[in-house]
Design an enzyme around this catalytic site. Structure first.
Site, short mmCIF file in Angstrom:
data_model
loop_
_atom_site.label_atom_id
_atom_site.label_comp_id
_atom_site.label_asym_id
_atom_site.label_seq_id
_atom_site.Cartn_x
_atom_site.Cartn_y
_atom_site.Cartn_z
N HIS A 13 80.26 106.33 47.66
CA HIS A 13 80.10 106.42 49.13
C HIS A 13 80.54 107.81 49.55
CE1 HIS A 13 80.38 104.51 53.32
NE2 HIS A 13 80.63 105.79 53.49
N HIS A 15 79.73 111.38 52.17
CA HIS A 15 79.04 112.15 53.21
C HIS A 15 79.11 113.62 52.82
CE1 HIS A 15 79.12 108.71 56.04
NE2 HIS A 15 80.25 108.43 55.42
N ASP A 247 84.18 107.80 50.75
CA ASP A 247 83.88 107.96 52.18
C ASP A 247 84.39 109.31 52.67
OD1 ASP A 247 82.83 107.36 54.67
OD2 ASP A 247 84.58 106.23 55.32
C1 NCD Z 1 81.99 108.69 58.63
C2 NCD Z 1 81.34 110.01 59.02
O1 NCD Z 1 82.03 110.87 59.58
O2 NCD Z 1 80.16 110.19 58.75
N1 NCD Z 1 83.25 108.57 59.31
C3 NCD Z 1 84.28 107.76 58.95
O3 NCD Z 1 85.26 107.70 59.70
N2 NCD Z 1 84.28 107.07 57.84
C4 NCD Z 1 81.07 107.57 58.95
C5 NCD Z 1 81.47 106.26 58.33
O4 NCD Z 1 81.36 106.07 57.13
O5 NCD Z 1 81.93 105.38 59.07
ZN ZN Z 2 81.10 106.59 55.33
#
Ligand code: NCD
Ligand code: ZN
Length: 339
Positions: A13, A15, A247
């Site tokens: 997971h 970003h 994440d």
């Molecule tokens: C994530 C993001 O910034 O894209 N933020 C987060 O707090 N985890 C989005 C997500 O996974 O909820």
């Molecule tokens: Zn996320």
């Protein structure tokens, strides 16, 4: 000096954003992980295979030449997703899952699904094509206490989804509560969960005690200690349903240190160091390789990575900034270092 070697892990997971931010963060992930499940919540969201392939090319361009790293792409599920797009995704060798965000639940989720029960025809198509569904499991009701939103999502939606779609593989992403862990443990083998480093290492005091600490603010929000302890036990249990997903969610420092700060912790700079520190503290280093390198790959039916990485028990101080991103534990010490 004590060292620890394990099969190259996968981040299930992640970003990585796009543009300048992508260039800063991707090298951090690529030096540790063989592959990562790439989240589609760009602006605008990645909703089609065609968009995902363009995004994938941008990511491939940003990988340092010295490492081999594979981005595993996902599509953003919306009420407007078509059955044809799901079929195209199933046929593509580069699309690994669909991500469901309840509308307004988190960063860039405006295009998310307002009523999950109205997209059951799409979930049926995912089940038919054996494409995993990744869930941001939080309700968005304005009156629901933010600390209860994950549990409410399970009660209101997830119990029924699991019942209606017994063959749909799904990942409850970034679980944060005892209730979520118990739900996943009790569900069929089709249901798994990722756990982040911040939810294993910190409870909500890290964010709210002694001043408000925006770099600990992410969604789902950090919870009480009892929940953290349950997550730790799940991560070190050797149960294949729980695997690594950082994440890591970079935002520019000024957008976090803000009257309305963005949600997301930046952990990719030292993800394996953070997890290793936790597993070591728990005397469970022998359980780290399964969690980090095997169970995620098995869930996604990928071959396990063949290379290895090694960490050394060595204290180092996390920098205050990486370009314009403040990392988790900025200025603090970590106990393990990737070598
Ligand atoms: C994530 C993001 O910034 O894209 N933020 C987060 O707090 N985890 C989005 C997500 O996974 O909820
Ligand atoms: Zn996320």
């Amino acid at each position: 000096m004590k060292t620890f070697t394990l099969t190259r892990p996968d981040d299930c997971h992640l970003h990585v954003r796009s543009g300048a931010l992508l260039k800063t963060v991707l090298r951090h992930t690529a030096r540790q992980f063989g592959r990562a499940i790439i989240m589609p919540n760009l602006k605008p969201p990645v909703t089609t295979v065609a968009q995902a392939l363009v995004y994938r090319d941008e990511i491939l361009q940003a990988i340092p030449e010295t490492v081999s790293f594979e981005p595993l792409m996902t599509l953003y599920l919306t009420a407007a997703t078509t059955l044809e797009e799901i079929e195209r995704a199933a046929q593509s060798e580069h699309i690994y899952a669909f991500k469901l965000y309840p509308a307004g639940a988190t960063t860039n989720s405006d295009a998310g699904v307002a009523d999950v029960t109205r997209i059951y025809s799409l979930l049926a198509a995912l089940e038919k094509h054996d494409l995993p569904l990744l869930l941001h499991g939080e309700v968005t009701d304005i009156e629901c206490d933010i600390f209860d939103r994950e549990q409410r999502f399970i009660d209101r939606y997830l119990i029924d989804i699991v019942k209606q779609f017994p063959n749909l593989r799904m990942v409850l992403e970034h679980v944060t509560t005892k209730e979520a862990v118990q739900f996943v443990e009790g569900a069929d083998s089709t249901v798994a969960a990722t756990i982040t480093p911040q939810h294993l290492l910190f409870n909500r005091n890290a964010m709210l005690s002694g001043g408000i600490k925006p770099h600990y603010y992410c969604l789902p929000v950090l919870k009480r200690e009892i929940h953290r302890l349950t997550l730790v036990n799940a991560a070190i249990s050797g149960n294949k349903k729980f695997f690594l997903g950082t994440d890591s969610a970079p935002h520019l420092t000024h957008l976090k240190e803000n009257a309305c700060g963005c949600a997301g912790c930046y952990s990719a700079f030292g993800a394996m160091e953070l997890y290793t520190q936790l597993f070591d503290q728990e005397n469970a280093l022998d359980k780290l390789e399964g969690f980090a390198s095997f169970y995620g790959a098995d869930f996604y039916r990928l071959p396990r990575n063949v290379g290895k990485i090694t960490l050394q028990k060595q204290t180092w101080t996390v920098p205050a900034q990486y370009d314009e991103i403040t990392p988790l534990k900025a200025g603090e010490e970590l106990m393990w270092k990737l070598i």
